[in-house]
Every structure is written in C-alpha cells, then in structure tokens.
Write a protein that holds these residues in place. Sequence first.
Motif, PDB file in Angstrom:
ATOM      1  N   ASN A  12       0.820  -1.211   0.000  1.00  0.00           N
ATOM      2  CA  ASN A  12       0.000   0.000   0.000  1.00  0.00           C
ATOM      3  C   ASN A  12       0.857   1.266   0.000  1.00  0.00           C
ATOM      4  O   ASN A  12       0.491   2.270  -0.624  1.00  0.00           O
ATOM      5  CB  ASN A  12      -0.939  -0.002   1.202  1.00  0.00           C
ATOM      6  N   ALA A  13       1.990   1.230   0.689  1.00  0.00           N
ATOM      7  CA  ALA A  13       2.882   2.385   0.685  1.00  0.00           C
ATOM      8  C   ALA A  13       3.429   2.642  -0.716  1.00  0.00           C
ATOM      9  O   ALA A  13       3.511   3.795  -1.166  1.00  0.00           O
ATOM     10  CB  ALA A  13       4.024   2.171   1.675  1.00  0.00           C
TER      11      ALA A  13
ATOM     12  N   SER B 205      10.726  -4.229  -1.728  1.00  0.00           N
ATOM     13  CA  SER B 205       9.556  -3.500  -1.235  1.00  0.00           C
ATOM     14  C   SER B 205       9.893  -2.440  -0.199  1.00  0.00           C
ATOM     15  O   SER B 205       9.027  -1.642   0.162  1.00  0.00           O
ATOM     16  CB  SER B 205       8.546  -4.484  -0.627  1.00  0.00           C
ATOM     17  N   ASP B 206      11.126  -2.407   0.288  1.00  0.00           N
ATOM     18  CA  ASP B 206      11.507  -1.404   1.289  1.00  0.00           C
ATOM     19  C   ASP B 206      12.346  -0.283   0.678  1.00  0.00           C
ATOM     20  O   ASP B 206      13.091   0.400   1.377  1.00  0.00           O
ATOM     21  CB  ASP B 206      12.270  -2.053   2.442  1.00  0.00           C
ATOM     22  N   MET B 207      12.194  -0.056  -0.619  1.00  0.00           N
ATOM     23  CA  MET B 207      13.039   0.893  -1.323  1.00  0.00           C
ATOM     24  C   MET B 207      12.315   2.197  -1.646  1.00  0.00           C
ATOM     25  O   MET B 207      11.125   2.204  -1.974  1.00  0.00           O
ATOM     26  CB  MET B 207      13.539   0.288  -2.638  1.00  0.00           C
ATOM     27  N   TYR B 208      13.064   3.284  -1.561  1.00  0.00           N
ATOM     28  CA  TYR B 208      12.653   4.545  -2.169  1.00  0.00           C
ATOM     29  C   TYR B 208      13.156   4.529  -3.602  1.00  0.00           C
ATOM     30  O   TYR B 208      14.294   4.123  -3.879  1.00  0.00           O
ATOM     31  CB  TYR B 208      13.265   5.724  -1.421  1.00  0.00           C
ATOM     32  N   LEU B 209      12.307   4.956  -4.543  1.00  0.00           N
ATOM     33  CA  LEU B 209      12.665   4.922  -5.957  1.00  0.00           C
ATOM     34  C   LEU B 209      12.366   6.276  -6.581  1.00  0.00           C
ATOM     35  O   LEU B 209      11.210   6.727  -6.600  1.00  0.00           O
ATOM     36  CB  LEU B 209      11.883   3.810  -6.660  1.00  0.00           C
TER      37      LEU B 209
ATOM     38  N   LEU C  84       8.535   5.619   3.872  1.00  0.00           N
ATOM     39  CA  LEU C  84       8.425   5.857   2.431  1.00  0.00           C
ATOM     40  C   LEU C  84       7.341   6.886   2.139  1.00  0.00           C
ATOM     41  O   LEU C  84       7.558   7.827   1.357  1.00  0.00           O
ATOM     42  CB  LEU C  84       8.124   4.543   1.706  1.00  0.00           C
ATOM     43  N   ILE C  85       6.195   6.750   2.779  1.00  0.00           N
ATOM     44  CA  ILE C  85       5.095   7.689   2.559  1.00  0.00           C
ATOM     45  C   ILE C  85       5.492   9.096   2.992  1.00  0.00           C
ATOM     46  O   ILE C  85       5.271  10.078   2.266  1.00  0.00           O
ATOM     47  CB  ILE C  85       3.833   7.213   3.305  1.00  0.00           C
ATOM     48  N   ASP C  86       6.096   9.202   4.154  1.00  0.00           N
ATOM     49  CA  ASP C  86       6.469  10.517   4.683  1.00  0.00           C
ATOM     50  C   ASP C  86       7.515  11.196   3.802  1.00  0.00           C
ATOM     51  O   ASP C  86       7.409  12.399   3.492  1.00  0.00           O
ATOM     52  CB  ASP C  86       6.996  10.385   6.113  1.00  0.00           C
TER      53      ASP C  86
ATOM     54  N   LYS D 116       7.936  15.492  -2.779  1.00  0.00           N
ATOM     55  CA  LYS D 116       7.017  15.950  -3.813  1.00  0.00           C
ATOM     56  C   LYS D 116       6.372  17.310  -3.499  1.00  0.00           C
ATOM     57  O   LYS D 116       5.721  17.881  -4.369  1.00  0.00           O
ATOM     58  CB  LYS D 116       5.924  14.902  -4.042  1.00  0.00           C
ATOM     59  N   ARG D 117       6.525  17.817  -2.287  1.00  0.00           N
ATOM     60  CA  ARG D 117       5.887  19.076  -1.950  1.00  0.00           C
ATOM     61  C   ARG D 117       6.522  20.216  -2.756  1.00  0.00           C
ATOM     62  O   ARG D 117       7.719  20.163  -3.099  1.00  0.00           O
ATOM     63  CB  ARG D 117       5.989  19.348  -0.463  1.00  0.00           C
TER      64      ARG D 117
END
Length: 381
Positions: A152-153, A234-238, A370-372, A378-379
Amino acid sequence: MFLSFSRPLSVIQAVIRNLFHSLAQERGPYMRHIKRTFIVLLTVALLLYSVAYVSDFNFKTFTFPQAWLNKVINQINYTTINSTLAVHTPNDSLQIQQRGTTVAQTTDIPVYYHVAHPSNYHFILDEPDKCKQNPFLVLMVPVAPHQVDARNAIRRTWGNESSVQGKTLLTLFLVGLTGGPEAQQQLEEESRQHRDLVQSNFVDSFNLTIKTMVIMDWLATRCPQANYSMKVDSDMYLNLENLMSLLLAPNTPRQNYITGMVMWDRPVIRDKSSKWYVSEELYPELKYPTYLLGMGYVFSNDLSKKLVEASKVIKPFNIEDAYVGACLKQLGVEPSSPPDPSKFKAYLGQYIREDFFRVITTILGSPQQLIDIWKDVKRPT
C-alpha cells in the motif's frame, strides 16, 4: 550437497539387504521374530541418521537452514520431476505442479538444477493483459503475501506513477503461497481491488532465488515487449525521474544491459552462523562473479528470457542476487556500472531532503517512512 541425499539412502539399502541375507541363514520362529524386530529397529536408526546427515539439522534451534530447505526441495524435484511436483504448504491444502515456460525442460540436465527453474511453478494470480499498454519500464516488486502495508505504501508513492517523461510505467507485486485459505482469500480480494498482484505457487520462505527467477519468467512470457524492467525490493525509495533519465540517455544500451549497485570480487561466506552462508557443494568458487545488489537493479528486458534459459544449467543457491550474477556470467553478460554509482545508494543515513533528489534507489526503514519522505520530496519548494 544436492546429491548427498541419495548416498546415505543407498548405503542404508545396502546394509539392510546384506543384513537380511545374513540373518536369513538362521532358522526357527524365535529367530524369525528377532530378525524382524532387529531389522525394523536398524532401519529406523539408519533413517534417522540419514535425516541428520542430509539436513544438518540443529536440535538446539527450531530454525531451518537454507541448505536444509534446498535439499528437501531438491529431493521432491528428484522424485517427481517427470510428473506432478507435489510440494505442500503448511496446511497441505495446495499443490505445486509443473507448467510450461519459455524453455522446454529436458532430461539431460541434472535434475537438481531445476529447483530455481520457473517450469516447476505456475501462476495462481496473474495479470497477463497488463502489458497490452506496451510499457517502457516494468517495475517488479518481490514481497511476502502478508506485507500489505509495504504494498500500500508503494501504491501511494512511486508505484502510483504510470507515466514519467512521456514513457509508460507499470508496477506489479510478486508473491508466493500464503500458507492458509483465509490469507489466500484476503490476497485474492486485494488482487481484485488493485489488479497489480502476481502470485506463483512456490513456498514464500527462504526462496528469493526462486522468486527472482519467477519474476524473470513472468517478464519473458507476459511482457516481452517492454523495453526495460527493474527488480526492486519493497523497502526501497525509488526516484523515477532519475531512473528514467538514465534509461533514456543516448548511451544507455538497449540489449544485454543491467545496472545497479555493482558488487565486485565478493567472497562467498562459509561461516555457517551467517545468514549469507553458502556451502562449497552449492557454490565451490571462493568469490562470486560480478553481480548487482538485490535491493534494486534495472535491465533491458531481453535479459529476462535469457536469464530463464541460463537458470536451466546454473545450480541454484540461496543468495539470489549473486545467483543472477552467475546466470549473467553463463550468458557472457557483464553488469554495467551506472554513469553515477552514487545514485544507487544502500543507505542515506539521516534524512536530508536534497539527498533524495539525487539518488535512484535507497533502502528505507518502514512503509510509513516511504510515505512521509515521498510527500516531503514531492511538496512544492
């Protein structure tokens, strides 16, 4: 190691056969009773010895070493490779069967090599029409069935991107067996909702090598028209903008290309207490061939079929990224160092927003992180 199972069994059979012939010379009902009892007890003792010999089981713990698991899987393959391959989940409710793949299974290849070959497995949940949109890049994420938060993240962050720099992207999750009907029902409901799950019927434990080769098989059979693919944990920032800039660069090869965090001259770990232990029997060389760290590597999609081909003749072992490196060596394909190696980063340490503008991949601590981070990156500035 994979052939060691047959040796103690053959010894057991020979011992019992010789003992039986020797005792058969004796006479009398009492002696017949002794013979039967003695043979049963001896058989049980020798079978227990063979189990201990094969499995290297440590009675001080309740964990199952990867080497032991591979032996069990191999024995199943050995006895049933030309018929139904029956591997049971913990509740014995599901069976693994052979299926067709891009490479025909032949009898002249040592049978224990097929543990990691995708022909041993079939898809339970599939998205065979996903690639009708002709994606430029397919992101394949191996993940455990229960890791819903991780999926989901990703769906809320980089997995939600369908177009970057004018190129179509596709993100899919690859899972194995759930281990129970309730968990399977939940996974099927998630699949109906998101249409981004691919499930194969291998046991989803200690099997990253199998999972990776099943990913390659899906890409080869369901999505051969894609230009590039990426296996990403699945624990990666991309950072998709940086990734796409790399792939669209004029000097980036379109075939036989794979890049990421390159690992050169890495020694094979022989310490049995290490989670990265690999025995000499599984991999006899002192060092691995050059490979890409499994956290995330991107490759021209022509390699997916070629890697499946190579897995027919490369003996499987439990270090999945090094195993892919061994398959690449078999193909004569050398992993490429990225133009800027710092873009494939294992860890960035303390969060600094600007660092995430520069990387392609880095490991994070949790789905919420990841969400945070994604929201902050993106802000508007």
